[in-house]
Scaffold this active site. Structure first.
Site, PDB file in Angstrom:
ATOM      1  N   ASN A   1       0.864  -1.182   0.000  1.00  0.00           N
ATOM      2  CA  ASN A   1       0.000   0.000   0.000  1.00  0.00           C
ATOM      3  C   ASN A   1       0.900   1.232   0.000  1.00  0.00           C
ATOM      4  OD1 ASN A   1      -1.828   2.015   0.512  1.00  0.00           O
ATOM      5  ND2 ASN A   1      -2.419   1.294   2.564  1.00  0.00           N
TER       6      ASN A   1
ATOM      7  N   LYS B   1       0.098   4.264  -0.373  1.00  0.00           N
ATOM      8  CA  LYS B   1      -0.549   5.456   0.216  1.00  0.00           C
ATOM      9  C   LYS B   1      -0.304   6.688  -0.669  1.00  0.00           C
ATOM     10  CE  LYS B   1      -0.385   3.269   4.685  1.00  0.00           C
ATOM     11  NZ  LYS B   1      -0.366   3.399   6.135  1.00  0.00           N
TER      12      LYS B   1
ATOM     13  N   HIS C   1      -9.678   0.920   4.999  1.00  0.00           N
ATOM     14  CA  HIS C   1      -8.397   1.131   5.682  1.00  0.00           C
ATOM     15  C   HIS C   1      -8.644   2.091   6.844  1.00  0.00           C
ATOM     16  CE1 HIS C   1      -4.358   2.517   6.533  1.00  0.00           C
ATOM     17  NE2 HIS C   1      -3.919   1.443   5.901  1.00  0.00           N
TER      18      HIS C   1
ATOM     19  N   GLU D   1      -7.152   4.540   7.896  1.00  0.00           N
ATOM     20  CA  GLU D   1      -7.001   5.967   7.569  1.00  0.00           C
ATOM     21  C   GLU D   1      -8.273   6.493   6.900  1.00  0.00           C
ATOM     22  OE1 GLU D   1      -3.230   5.583   5.525  1.00  0.00           O
ATOM     23  OE2 GLU D   1      -2.311   5.063   7.441  1.00  0.00           O
TER      24      GLU D   1
ATOM     25  N   GLU E   1      -5.440  -5.117  10.543  1.00  0.00           N
ATOM     26  CA  GLU E   1      -4.436  -4.069  10.723  1.00  0.00           C
ATOM     27  C   GLU E   1      -4.717  -3.321  12.023  1.00  0.00           C
ATOM     28  OE1 GLU E   1      -2.473  -2.827   6.826  1.00  0.00           O
ATOM     29  OE2 GLU E   1      -4.289  -1.652   6.994  1.00  0.00           O
TER      30      GLU E   1
ATOM     31  N   GLY F   1       2.178   2.339  10.736  1.00  0.00           N
ATOM     32  CA  GLY F   1       3.094   3.465  10.583  1.00  0.00           C
ATOM     33  C   GLY F   1       3.776   3.879  11.879  1.00  0.00           C
TER      34      GLY F   1
ATOM     35  N   SER G   1       3.260  -2.071  10.318  1.00  0.00           N
ATOM     36  CA  SER G   1       4.719  -2.095  10.535  1.00  0.00           C
ATOM     37  C   SER G   1       5.353  -3.439  10.185  1.00  0.00           C
ATOM     38  CB  SER G   1       5.056  -1.686  11.976  1.00  0.00           C
ATOM     39  OG  SER G   1       4.624  -0.361  12.211  1.00  0.00           O
TER      40      SER G   1
HETATM   41  P1  PGA Z   1       2.656   0.329   7.637  1.00  0.00           P
HETATM   42  O1  PGA Z   1       1.221   0.519   6.975  1.00  0.00           O
HETATM   43  O2  PGA Z   1       3.224  -0.959   7.110  1.00  0.00           O
HETATM   44  O3  PGA Z   1       3.441   1.537   7.201  1.00  0.00           O
HETATM   45  O4  PGA Z   1       2.453   0.276   9.116  1.00  0.00           O
HETATM   46  C1  PGA Z   1       0.374  -0.575   6.754  1.00  0.00           C
HETATM   47  C2  PGA Z   1      -0.940  -0.110   6.176  1.00  0.00           C
HETATM   48  O5  PGA Z   1      -1.401   0.973   6.520  1.00  0.00           O
HETATM   49  O6  PGA Z   1      -1.543  -0.821   5.354  1.00  0.00           O
END
Ligand code: PGA
Length: 254
Positions: free
Chosen positions: A9, A11, A96, A98, A168, A174, A213
């Protein structure tokens, strides 16, 4: 045997030049036989990434969001599932954290987007997970089951057989804080138990990814867990070397 799905992803990252470069590097990777790769560039970069990967069957391309659940219409600035399919996507992220937290997408909208994605022949990757507060409260599994049920109840069992689930934990996204393999396994196994209340075959066949992460240091432990069938990778998918290592680690698991 089910293949691992390792999905990147990207982003809201990258420029035309940098995503082109990243896709070119990925196109040169030899993905292990038991790994399917997928990447989710920003909308603007989907076409270019596709052009780079045009003769490469190893990679599927997806969108990070089905911006609107309607087919077509006077909806300035939106993008529909039909348009994503038409642009060559085969997957789309739905829900997601976010999108849920920053953009306020609620269960009803996410269920409608899942339906639209399925109708357009896209595979929805439904993201679920708890915040740190919900984990501390101890009711995280209930939260995750509720997130799944809200979509299941609208789309129905036959449609739900076509989705992928990504667990997740919001506190791990992140942040560099990864769920311990046992913590992730506990949730993945509970998701299967929840799905089993609808159908055993739905539960057994569901592809459940871990995200948060995930990187080449923790991937081995996570992918060795019996109910983890791949990963949704954010930050670490922005380096072809790191993302390739994660795919290679999955490749070593029987
Ligand atoms: P990250 O993000 O690996 O940077 O923690 C994962 C995601 O948001 O799908």
């Amino acid at each position: 045997m089910r293949k691992f799905l390792i999905a990147g992803n990207w982003k809201m990252n990258g420029t035309k030049a940098s995503t082109h470069q990243l896709a070119s590097e990925l196109s040169k990777l030899d993905l292990p036989a038991n790994v399917n790769g997928a990447i989710f560039p920003a909308f603007l970069h989907i076409k270019d990434v596709q052009n780079v990967l045009v003769n490469n069957d190893s990679w599927q391309i997806g969108a990070q969001n089905c911006a609107h659940q309607a087919d077509f219409g006077a909806l300035t600035g939106e993008i529909s599932a039909n348009q994503l399919r038409d642009a060559g996507c085969s997957l789309v992220l739905v829900g997601h954290s976010e999108r849920r937290i920053i953009f306020g997408e609620d269960d009803a909208v996410l269920a409608a987007k899942t339906l639209a994605a399925l109708a357009a022949n896209l595979t929805p990757v439904i993201c679920v997970g708890e915040t740190s507060e919900q984990r501390l409260n101890g009711n995280y599994q209930q939260i995750i089951n509720d997130q799944l049920r809200a979509i299941f109840d609208v789309v129905g069992i036959d449609n739900f057989r076509k989705v992928v689930i990504a667990y997740e934990p919001v506190w791990a996204i992140g942040t560099g804080l990864v769920a311990a393999a046992e913590q992730a396994q506990e949730v993945h196994s509970a998701i299967r138990k929840f799905l089993e209340t609808y159908s055993e075959s739905l539960s057994v066949n569901m592809q459940i990814l871990y995200g948060g992460s995930l990187n080449s240091t923790n991937a081995n432990e996570l992918f060795n867990m019996p109910d983890i069938n791949g990963g949704l990778v954010g930050g670490a998918s922005l380096s072809a070397k790191e993302f390739g290592s994660i795919c290679a680690i999955a490749g070593e698991i029987n």
